[in-house]
Design a protein around this motif. Structure first.
Motif, PDB file in Angstrom:
ATOM      1  N   SER A  10      14.248  -3.568  10.076  1.00 30.01           N
ATOM      2  CA  SER A  10      14.918  -3.761  11.364  1.00 30.01           C
ATOM      3  C   SER A  10      16.157  -2.878  11.450  1.00 30.01           C
ATOM      4  N   SER A  44       9.539  -5.298  12.984  1.00 27.50           N
ATOM      5  CA  SER A  44      10.593  -4.594  13.721  1.00 27.50           C
ATOM      6  C   SER A  44      10.012  -3.982  14.989  1.00 27.50           C
ATOM      7  N   THR A  45      10.802  -4.049  16.070  1.00 26.05           N
ATOM      8  CA  THR A  45      10.378  -3.421  17.326  1.00 26.05           C
ATOM      9  C   THR A  45      11.287  -2.245  17.653  1.00 26.05           C
ATOM     10  N   ASN A  98       8.691 -15.788  21.557  1.00 25.89           N
ATOM     11  CA  ASN A  98       9.453 -14.683  22.137  1.00 25.89           C
ATOM     12  C   ASN A  98       8.586 -13.433  22.028  1.00 25.89           C
ATOM     13  N   ASP A 168      13.574 -11.817  30.414  1.00 25.20           N
ATOM     14  CA  ASP A 168      14.442 -10.879  29.694  1.00 25.20           C
ATOM     15  C   ASP A 168      14.108  -9.454  30.157  1.00 25.20           C
ATOM     16  N   LYS A 204      22.906  -2.778  19.892  1.00 19.99           N
ATOM     17  CA  LYS A 204      21.867  -1.803  20.252  1.00 19.99           C
ATOM     18  C   LYS A 204      22.422  -0.393  20.436  1.00 19.99           C
ATOM     19  N   HIS A 241      23.090 -10.901  16.554  1.00 20.15           N
ATOM     20  CA  HIS A 241      23.069 -10.899  15.086  1.00 20.15           C
ATOM     21  C   HIS A 241      24.215 -11.726  14.514  1.00 20.15           C
TER      22      HIS A 241
END
Ligand code: HH2
Length: 265
Positions: A10, A44-45, A98, A168, A204, A241
C-alpha cells in the motif's frame, strides 16, 4: 474510518501491518484514538498496483477481521472488489463492504442484498493498474454525480435497502489534481438522495502535488485540515490512516457546528 491495510505494497502503510498480530495491534490503537469503523484491505489499489488472487486476499484479511470481531462491537468494513473475499469477510464478522469499483460485479450486488450489510459505493474511472494514465472527463462533477445517482437507482432496484448505502467520489481514482479539487469543492451534492458521503483523501498524492512534497509523512497535517474542511462540505465519514488528529479536528468542527460533540466538556 481507520484504514488497516494488510498488504505488502500500500502506498502509505504497505508492509507495516502485514502480520495478523501487528494488524490487530494497529486496529486497537485506532479504536483507542476514536475510530468508529475499521476498514480492512488486502489488496492495494494504488495506481499501478498488481492484482491479488482471491485466496491470497482472503488469507490476508479474514484472520484479522475474525480476531477484531471477537473483541470489538464497532463496524468493520472489508475493502475489496471481489465477492468471494467479501463473503468470507462477512462470515468472519465484517458488516460493511467497501467496493472501490462501485459494485461492478453482479455477484457483489446479490451478496450485499442477501447479507444486508452496509455498502460503500465508490466512483473510479478505469482500473487501478491504468487509472492514472490519462483520466478524462467533460465535466467531472456532473459525471461522478450522475454515476453515483445511477448506481443508487440500480442498487436499490436490485433490492439493496437504501439505508445501507454510502457514496464516495473516489479521490485519486482515475482523476487528475484538477478533478480531485473540483470534486472536493462539490462536496455533499455528489451523494444521491441525501445518503451519507464518504471521503478518502488521507495522505493521497494530490496533496503532495499541491505542496511539492514527495514523502507520504509530509501529507499528514494537510490531511487533517482537509478532514475539517470536507466535514463542512457535508462529508460524514472520513477514511484516514491517522485517527487521533483527524478525530480531534472533527470534534472541534462538531463543537462549533453545535453537533453531536457539542456536549463534551
Ligand atoms: N482509497 C484507497 C483505498 N480504498 N476506499 C474508499 N471507499 N475510498 C477511498 O478513497 C479509498 C478506498 C487508497 O488508499 P490506501 O488504502 O491508503 O492505499 P492502498 O490502496 O495503496 O492500499
Amino acid at each position: 474510518m481507520g484504514i488497516l491495510n494488510v498488504t505488502p505494497d500500500s502506498f502509505s502503510d504497505g508492509g507495516i501491518h502485514e502480520s495478523p498480530v501487528a494488524a490487530l495491534e494497529h486496529a486497537r490503537r485506532m479504536i483507542g484514538e476514536g475510530a468508529d469503523l475499521i476498514d480492512v484491505g488486502g489488496e492495494s489499489t494504488r495506481p499501478g498496483a498488481e492484482p491479488v488472487s482471491v485466496d491470497e486476499e482472503i488469507r490476508r484479511v479474514v484472520p484479522v477481521i475474525r480476531a477484531l470481531r471477537a473483541e470489538w462491537e464497532g463496524s468493520i468494513s472489508v475493502d475489496t472488489m471481489k465477492p468471494e473475499v467479501a463473503a468470507a469477510a462477512i462470515d468472519a464478522g465484517a458488516d460493511v463492504v467497501n467496493d472501490v469499483s462501485g459494485l461492478r460485479v453482479r455477484a457483489m450486488v446479490d451478496l450485499c442484498r442477501e447479507r444486508r450489510v452496509g455498502v460503500v459505493v465508490m466512483h473510479m474511472q478505469g482500473l487501478p493498474r491504468t487509472m492514472q494514465l490519462s483520466p478524462e472527463y467533460d465535466d467531472v462533477v456532473e459525471e461522478v454525480r450522475s454515476f453515483l445517482a445511477q448506481r443508487h437507482e440500480e442498487l436499490t432496484g436490485a433490492g439493496i435497502d437504501p439505508e445501507c448505502l454510502v457514496y464516495d467520489p473516489g479521490i485519486g481514482f482515475g482523476k487528475t489534481l484538477e478533478h480531485n479539487l473540483a470534486l472536493l469543492r462539490a462536496g455533499v451534492q455528489l451523494a444521491p438522495q441525501g445518503r451519507p458521503l464518504l471521503i478518502g483523501l488521507s495522505r493521497k498524492r494530490f496533496i503532495g502535488s499541491l505542496l511539492g512534497v514527495e514523502a507520504v509523512e509530509s501529507r499528514s497535517w494537510p490531511t487533517v485540515a482537509l478532514t475539517a474542511w470536507t466535514r463542512e462540505r457535508g462529508a460524514m465519514i472520513h477514511r484516514v490512516h491517522e485517527v487521533r488528529p483527524n478525530r480531534e479536528a472533527l470534534t472541534m468542527v462538531e463543537a462549533i457546528r453545535g453537533g453531536p460533540a457539542a456536549g463534551i466538556s
